[in-house]
Design a protein around this motif. Structure first.
Motif, PDB file in Angstrom:
ATOM      1  N   ASP A 184       0.861  -1.186   0.000  1.00  0.00           N
ATOM      2  CA  ASP A 184       0.000   0.000   0.000  1.00  0.00           C
ATOM      3  C   ASP A 184       0.894   1.233   0.000  1.00  0.00           C
ATOM      4  O   ASP A 184       1.511   1.552   1.012  1.00  0.00           O
ATOM      5  N   SER A 185       0.956   1.934  -1.141  1.00  0.00           N
ATOM      6  CA  SER A 185       1.834   3.094  -1.237  1.00  0.00           C
ATOM      7  C   SER A 185       1.342   4.257  -0.375  1.00  0.00           C
ATOM      8  O   SER A 185       2.090   5.178  -0.097  1.00  0.00           O
ATOM      9  N   HIS A 186       0.092   4.231   0.035  1.00  0.00           N
ATOM     10  CA  HIS A 186      -0.464   5.282   0.897  1.00  0.00           C
ATOM     11  C   HIS A 186      -0.478   4.824   2.357  1.00  0.00           C
ATOM     12  O   HIS A 186      -1.377   5.159   3.114  1.00  0.00           O
ATOM     13  N   THR A 187       0.506   4.042   2.732  1.00  0.00           N
ATOM     14  CA  THR A 187       0.598   3.506   4.083  1.00  0.00           C
ATOM     15  C   THR A 187       0.593   4.645   5.099  1.00  0.00           C
ATOM     16  O   THR A 187       1.379   5.572   4.992  1.00  0.00           O
ATOM     17  N   PRO A 188      -0.289   4.572   6.067  1.00  0.00           N
ATOM     18  CA  PRO A 188      -0.249   5.595   7.123  1.00  0.00           C
ATOM     19  C   PRO A 188       0.959   5.360   8.025  1.00  0.00           C
ATOM     20  O   PRO A 188       1.568   4.299   8.010  1.00  0.00           O
ATOM     21  N   TRP A 189       1.282   6.359   8.810  1.00  0.00           N
ATOM     22  CA  TRP A 189       2.442   6.243   9.704  1.00  0.00           C
ATOM     23  C   TRP A 189       2.171   5.259  10.819  1.00  0.00           C
ATOM     24  O   TRP A 189       3.077   4.650  11.351  1.00  0.00           O
ATOM     25  N   ALA A 190       0.938   5.081  11.185  1.00  0.00           N
ATOM     26  CA  ALA A 190       0.585   4.074  12.178  1.00  0.00           C
ATOM     27  C   ALA A 190      -0.556   3.249  11.595  1.00  0.00           C
ATOM     28  O   ALA A 190      -1.532   3.792  11.110  1.00  0.00           O
ATOM     29  N   ARG A 191      -0.422   1.963  11.623  1.00  0.00           N
ATOM     30  CA  ARG A 191      -1.430   1.084  11.033  1.00  0.00           C
ATOM     31  C   ARG A 191      -2.144   0.303  12.130  1.00  0.00           C
ATOM     32  O   ARG A 191      -1.521  -0.216  13.032  1.00  0.00           O
ATOM     33  N   SER A 192      -3.433   0.238  12.009  1.00  0.00           N
ATOM     34  CA  SER A 192      -4.236  -0.494  12.977  1.00  0.00           C
ATOM     35  C   SER A 192      -4.317  -1.952  12.568  1.00  0.00           C
ATOM     36  O   SER A 192      -4.353  -2.275  11.390  1.00  0.00           O
ATOM     37  N   THR A 193      -4.376  -2.809  13.550  1.00  0.00           N
ATOM     38  CA  THR A 193      -4.570  -4.220  13.258  1.00  0.00           C
ATOM     39  C   THR A 193      -6.007  -4.628  13.552  1.00  0.00           C
ATOM     40  O   THR A 193      -6.293  -5.806  13.675  1.00  0.00           O
ATOM     41  N   ARG A 194      -6.916  -3.666  13.644  1.00  0.00           N
ATOM     42  CA  ARG A 194      -8.327  -3.972  13.874  1.00  0.00           C
ATOM     43  C   ARG A 194      -8.900  -4.648  12.636  1.00  0.00           C
ATOM     44  O   ARG A 194      -8.735  -4.173  11.516  1.00  0.00           O
ATOM     45  N   LYS A 195      -9.584  -5.744  12.854  1.00  0.00           N
ATOM     46  CA  LYS A 195     -10.106  -6.544  11.755  1.00  0.00           C
ATOM     47  C   LYS A 195     -11.248  -5.819  11.047  1.00  0.00           C
ATOM     48  O   LYS A 195     -12.178  -5.328  11.680  1.00  0.00           O
ATOM     49  N   LYS A 196     -11.199  -5.769   9.732  1.00  0.00           N
ATOM     50  CA  LYS A 196     -12.272  -5.186   8.932  1.00  0.00           C
ATOM     51  C   LYS A 196     -13.386  -6.219   8.797  1.00  0.00           C
ATOM     52  O   LYS A 196     -13.117  -7.412   8.649  1.00  0.00           O
ATOM     53  N   LEU A 197     -14.633  -5.762   8.856  1.00  0.00           N
ATOM     54  CA  LEU A 197     -15.768  -6.672   8.747  1.00  0.00           C
ATOM     55  C   LEU A 197     -15.970  -7.107   7.301  1.00  0.00           C
ATOM     56  O   LEU A 197     -15.854  -6.298   6.379  1.00  0.00           O
ATOM     57  N   THR A 198     -16.324  -8.381   7.136  1.00  0.00           N
ATOM     58  CA  THR A 198     -16.678  -8.869   5.803  1.00  0.00           C
ATOM     59  C   THR A 198     -18.095  -8.386   5.486  1.00  0.00           C
ATOM     60  O   THR A 198     -18.844  -8.007   6.392  1.00  0.00           O
ATOM     61  N   PRO A 199     -18.490  -8.390   4.223  1.00  0.00           N
ATOM     62  CA  PRO A 199     -19.863  -7.976   3.890  1.00  0.00           C
ATOM     63  C   PRO A 199     -20.931  -8.799   4.614  1.00  0.00           C
ATOM     64  O   PRO A 199     -21.975  -8.263   5.006  1.00  0.00           O
ATOM     65  N   GLU A 200     -20.676 -10.083   4.831  1.00  0.00           N
ATOM     66  CA  GLU A 200     -21.642 -10.928   5.539  1.00  0.00           C
ATOM     67  C   GLU A 200     -21.737 -10.524   7.014  1.00  0.00           C
ATOM     68  O   GLU A 200     -22.827 -10.455   7.575  1.00  0.00           O
TER      69      GLU A 200
ATOM     70  N   ARG B 297     -20.990  -7.589   8.257  1.00  0.00           N
ATOM     71  CA  ARG B 297     -21.611  -6.258   8.286  1.00  0.00           C
ATOM     72  C   ARG B 297     -23.131  -6.379   8.181  1.00  0.00           C
ATOM     73  O   ARG B 297     -23.867  -5.753   8.941  1.00  0.00           O
ATOM     74  N   ALA B 298     -23.615  -7.198   7.247  1.00  0.00           N
ATOM     75  CA  ALA B 298     -25.059  -7.385   7.077  1.00  0.00           C
ATOM     76  C   ALA B 298     -25.689  -8.007   8.325  1.00  0.00           C
ATOM     77  O   ALA B 298     -26.772  -7.592   8.751  1.00  0.00           O
ATOM     78  N   ALA B 299     -25.009  -8.978   8.932  1.00  0.00           N
ATOM     79  CA  ALA B 299     -25.523  -9.608  10.145  1.00  0.00           C
ATOM     80  C   ALA B 299     -25.573  -8.615  11.305  1.00  0.00           C
ATOM     81  O   ALA B 299     -26.529  -8.601  12.083  1.00  0.00           O
ATOM     82  N   MET B 300     -24.556  -7.754  11.424  1.00  0.00           N
ATOM     83  CA  MET B 300     -24.525  -6.752  12.491  1.00  0.00           C
ATOM     84  C   MET B 300     -25.670  -5.751  12.324  1.00  0.00           C
ATOM     85  O   MET B 300     -26.356  -5.415  13.284  1.00  0.00           O
ATOM     86  N   ILE B 301     -25.907  -5.293  11.097  1.00  0.00           N
ATOM     87  CA  ILE B 301     -26.985  -4.336  10.835  1.00  0.00           C
ATOM     88  C   ILE B 301     -28.340  -4.978  11.121  1.00  0.00           C
ATOM     89  O   ILE B 301     -29.219  -4.352  11.717  1.00  0.00           O
ATOM     90  N   ALA B 302     -28.507  -6.238  10.731  1.00  0.00           N
ATOM     91  CA  ALA B 302     -29.770  -6.938  10.978  1.00  0.00           C
ATOM     92  C   ALA B 302     -30.019  -7.134  12.465  1.00  0.00           C
ATOM     93  O   ALA B 302     -31.149  -6.974  12.943  1.00  0.00           O
TER      94      ALA B 302
ATOM     95  N   ARG C  30     -20.679  -1.371  15.374  1.00  0.00           N
ATOM     96  CA  ARG C  30     -20.119  -2.479  16.156  1.00  0.00           C
ATOM     97  C   ARG C  30     -19.505  -2.006  17.469  1.00  0.00           C
ATOM     98  O   ARG C  30     -19.227  -2.806  18.358  1.00  0.00           O
ATOM     99  N   ASP C  31     -19.277  -0.701  17.600  1.00  0.00           N
ATOM    100  CA  ASP C  31     -18.675  -0.149  18.806  1.00  0.00           C
ATOM    101  C   ASP C  31     -19.715   0.343  19.806  1.00  0.00           C
ATOM    102  O   ASP C  31     -19.365   0.919  20.829  1.00  0.00           O
TER     103      ASP C  31
END
Length: 183
Positions: free
Chosen positions: A83-99, A101-106, A174-175
Motif C-alpha cells: 500500500d503506497s499510501h501507508t499511514p504512519w501508524a497502522r491499525s490491526t483492527r479486523k475489517k468486517l466482511t460484507p456478511e 456487516r449485514a448480520a450486524m446491521i440486521a 459495532r462499537d
C-alpha cells in the motif's frame, strides 16, 4: 417575534422535533438557576455539575498499533509495496466482511432507534487519541444512517466533566451497545 418570523421558520420533521425537544429537556435538567443582573447586563446562568468521565483503564481497546518507524527497513519496504499510501501508524483492527456487516446491521434492527440510550464500547484508533477518549461514554442515538453508512450511527454524548456544549459523534455500529433504561 412577529408573524413574519414564524412563517419563515422551517417545519420540523418528527425526528427533528424529537431532537429539538431532547435538547430543550437536557438544558432544563442541567440548569440550576438564573441570576438576573441588577444593572441590565445579561443574566448569569448556573448549571449542575456533570458526572466525571469514565476511567480509561476500565475500557480496554480491541486493536494494536504498529508504528511504521518501528518496523525494520525490509518490513517497511514490504508494507509500502502492499500500500503506497501507508499511514504512519497502522491499525490491526479486523475489517468486517460484507456478511458480518449485514448480520450486524440486521441484529441492531432490534434495538437501534432514535433516542435509544447507548454506550460506546470500542473504537477505531485515531492519531490524536480523540476516539479512544470516547470509549465508555454514554449517550442517545441522534441519527440513524442509511446506505452507504448503514453500519454507522450518530450519538449525542452525555456531557461529562467541564463540558458545556453537546457533542454528536459518528461511530461504527459495532462499537455501540444499547443500555436498558437510564444509567
Amino acid at each position: 417575534m412577529d408573524d413574519r418570523d414564524e412563517r419563515e421558520r422551517p417545519i420540523l420533521t418528527p425526528d427533528g422535533q424529537w431532537r429539538a425537544d431532547y435538547r430543550k429537556a437536557q438544558r432544563q435538567c442541567r440548569i440550576a438557576g438564573v441570576r438576573p443582573d441588577m444593572f441590565g447586563a445579561p443574566a448569569t446562568e448556573h448549571f449542575h455539575r456533570n458526572r466525571k468521565p469514565p476511567k480509561a483503564e476500565d475500557w480496554p481497546l480491541d486493536f494494536e498499533i504498529t508504528r511504521f518507524h518501528d518496523l525494520s527497513p525490509k518490513e517497511q519496504a514490504h508494507q509500502l509495496a502492499a500500500d503506497s499510501h501507508t499511514p504512519w501508524a497502522r491499525s490491526t483492527r479486523k475489517k468486517l466482511t460484507p456478511e458480518e456487516r449485514a448480520a450486524m446491521i440486521a441484529s441492531a434492527a432490534n434495538w437501534l432507534r432514535l433516542g435509544q440510550r447507548v454506550r460506546i464500547m470500542g473504537t477505531s484508533p485515531s492519531i490524536d487519541g480523540a476516539n479512544e477518549r470516547r470509549v465508555g461514554r454514554a449517550g442517545v442515538v441522534w441519527r440513524v444512517c442509511g446506505e452507504p453508512f448503514a453500519d454507522y450511527v450518530h450519538i449525542n454524548l452525555d456531557l461529562i466533566g467541564q463540558e458545556r456544549t453537546e457533542k454528536v459523534v459518528f461511530v461504527e455500529l459495532r462499537d455501540v451497545e444499547p443500555i436498558e433504561g437510564g444509567d
